[in-house]
Design an enzyme around this catalytic site. Structure first.
Site, PDB file in Angstrom:
ATOM      1  N   SER A  29     -12.539  17.391  22.346  1.00  0.00           N
ATOM      2  CA  SER A  29     -14.057  18.045  22.284  1.00  0.00           C
ATOM      3  C   SER A  29     -14.928  17.125  21.283  1.00  0.00           C
ATOM      4  CB  SER A  29     -14.242  19.326  22.175  1.00  0.00           C
ATOM      5  OG  SER A  29     -15.691  19.915  22.523  1.00  0.00           O
TER       6      SER A  29
ATOM      7  N   ASP B 125     -21.776  16.863  23.146  1.00  0.00           N
ATOM      8  CA  ASP B 125     -20.290  16.357  22.335  1.00  0.00           C
ATOM      9  C   ASP B 125     -19.545  15.523  23.008  1.00  0.00           C
ATOM     10  OD1 ASP B 125     -19.622  18.032  24.560  1.00  0.00           O
ATOM     11  OD2 ASP B 125     -18.679  19.810  23.627  1.00  0.00           O
TER      12      ASP B 125
ATOM     13  N   ASP C 213     -16.833  15.400  24.846  1.00  0.00           N
ATOM     14  CA  ASP C 213     -16.332  15.688  26.360  1.00  0.00           C
ATOM     15  C   ASP C 213     -17.361  16.082  27.177  1.00  0.00           C
ATOM     16  OD1 ASP C 213     -16.113  18.004  25.298  1.00  0.00           O
ATOM     17  OD2 ASP C 213     -14.614  18.715  26.391  1.00  0.00           O
TER      18      ASP C 213
ATOM     19  N   ASP D  58     -19.215  18.636  27.713  1.00  0.00           N
ATOM     20  CA  ASP D  58     -19.303  19.947  28.396  1.00  0.00           C
ATOM     21  C   ASP D  58     -20.361  20.720  27.654  1.00  0.00           C
ATOM     22  OD1 ASP D  58     -17.869  20.726  26.020  1.00  0.00           O
ATOM     23  OD2 ASP D  58     -16.232  21.753  27.182  1.00  0.00           O
TER      24      ASP D  58
END
Length: 455
Positions: A99, A243, A245, A247
């Site tokens: 992440s 961010d 990744d 999500d």
């Protein structure tokens, strides 16, 4: 390679590569995951981190040796693994990502059938124990054949689904400033914009696992500055940052000001409630008054839930809520496998800006005045449990709730303080009813009582 349980956290696997997270660990996770789910098919994907492909290869080897077919998405966003797990009716999914952590980290987010998250509370701890013990007894099925491997491009189906949840015909030409933070959001946005009358101005849009301009965490002040400057320099109607990744997404108004995720929850809820009045909206307990106001004004039902993605996703299913949000920038959608997406929020916000003809600053102005908040304040402490107990006694005359840490409510102000699930940190949030002076006073009072090290 040494394998330990140090990377197994409350919600996922995450640690420094290759000491805490490495190929041997990934292989064993694959073997164990295949066994405990009795999985016929598992979806895998990875973000831009340099160690991602080799970890996916090891994970895939473990899954296939357990007899599981692997559907490999390649480099993608975490939400694409969630979507593909349901789309292909797979038994589980694994996203290799860390992440927003620095480049030397990597990890895994695990879901079972229907993209239901696997956390410490429902299986991750047991997986960790089996991985460390190198225990594949349940996976050693005599005569089981090597699982198949299929590499797929999920992007077309994923984009089609996202766009089906937005009133695309209502979207008018807008200029957007986008900062993917050298993560995976850039390629997704560039595919989405082909279907929308939008102009994008980018910074840090090329995926780069070295993260040359810093960690992909838009919550950090230095990272917010880059997006804010881009908004002002380009004259954009809206700024968006993601961010690593993707999500989570974060918003900036047309003046380059970062808008707290708290104020976005009620705003996005109203998009849904305009189409589906009477639905339930889930929100976390850290800051609540503005969300409750906006949801109730739009004819919805606000429901408070413990923060954390596994709790929010479970709560969304249990309540059959149409939408849920956390002030941390996670937004959850019933029509997106009950999971979080970093793409749907900005698409829905663009729809709202288009329909109302208003600017983001105008849409959040009332909430900012009615319910000013401190933003999350983090303090590293030695004995968080004792501190919580002391705060409970100190504020015993207030209305107390322990759904998530300690929430205390008075007629004109309230606060929530909770322990981090992964580190010795207390997280404090304070809000008032249209009283910025009281906000400053009570925030300072609580910070002094908590003490600890500033983060």
């Amino acid at each position: 390679m040494e394998v330990t349980n140090s990377g197994f956290k409350a919600y996922d696997i995450r640690g420094i590569y290759p000491t805490e997270v490495n190929e041997e660990l990934a292989y064993r996770v694959g073997r164990v995951f295949s066994a405990i789910l009795a999985a016929e098919t598992v979806v895998v994907g990875h973000d831009v981190r340099l160690s991602g492909p080799s970890l996916v290869q090891a994970l895939t080897d473990g899954l296939r040796q357990g007899g599981t077919k692997v559907i490999d998405l390649g480099q993608c966003g975490t939400e694409m693994v969630y979507f593909a797990t349901e789309y292909y009716h797979a038994d589980g999914g694994v996203m290799v990502t860390a992440s927003h952590n620095p480049q030397e980290y990597n990890g895994m987010k695990l879901v079972r059938k229907d993209a239901r998250p696997i956390s410490e509370a429902n299986g991750l701890k047991e997986i960790g124990a089996m991985v460390v013990a190198n225990n594949f007894l349940h996976a050693q099925v005599v005569g089981k054949q090597l699982g198949a491997l299929e590499k797929v491009d999920i992007m077309p189906a994923y984009l089609k689904h996202l766009l089906s949840l937005v009133d695309v015909e209502q979207v008018r030409p807008l200029k957007l400033a986008a900062n993917p933070g050298n993560g995976v959001a850039g390629p997704i946005v560039k595919e989405l914009v082909k279907h929308l009358p939008l102009e994008f101005i980018y910074t840090q849009d090329e995926p780069d696992g070295t993260f040359p301009l810093g960690v992909p965490n838009p919550l950090l002040p230095q990272n917010r500055e880059a997006t804010a400057k881009l908004v002002l320099a380009s004259g954009a109607d809206l700024g968006i940052a993601w961010d690593g990744d993707c999500d989570r997404c974060f918003f900036f108004d047309e003046q380059g000001r970062s808008v707290e995720g708290y104020y976005m929850i009620g705003l996005l809820a109203q998009v849904f409630l305009a189409k589906h009045p009477g639905e339930k909206i889930l929100h976390d307990s850290r800051l609540i008054w503005n969300t409750e106001r906006m949801v109730q004004e739009a004819g919805g039902i606000p429901v408070c839930c413990k923060s954390g993605h596994s709790f929010m996703k479970a709560g969304l299913r249990e309540q059959d809520a149409i939408f849920g949000g956390e002030m941390s920038g996670h937004y959850y959608f019933r029509d997106f496998t009950y999971c979080d997406s970093g793409m749907l929020p900005w698409l829905l916000l663009v729809e709202l800006l288009s329909k109302t003809g208003k600017k983001l600053s105008e849409l959040v102005a009332e909430g900012l005045e009615l319910f000013p908040c401190s933003g999350e304040i983090n303090r590293r402490v030695e004995d968080g449990e004792t501190l919580l107990s002391q705060l409970e006694q100190y504020y015993a005359d207030g209305e107390q709730d322990k759904l998530d840490g300690l929430s205390v409510t008075y007629p004109q102000w309230r606060f929530n303080v909770r322990l981090s699930n992964t580190e010795p940190v207390l997280r404090l949030n304070v809000e008032t009813k249209a009283d910025k002076k009281l906000l400053q006073e009570k925030t300072a009072e609580l910070v002094a009582l908590i003490g600890g090290q500033e983060l």
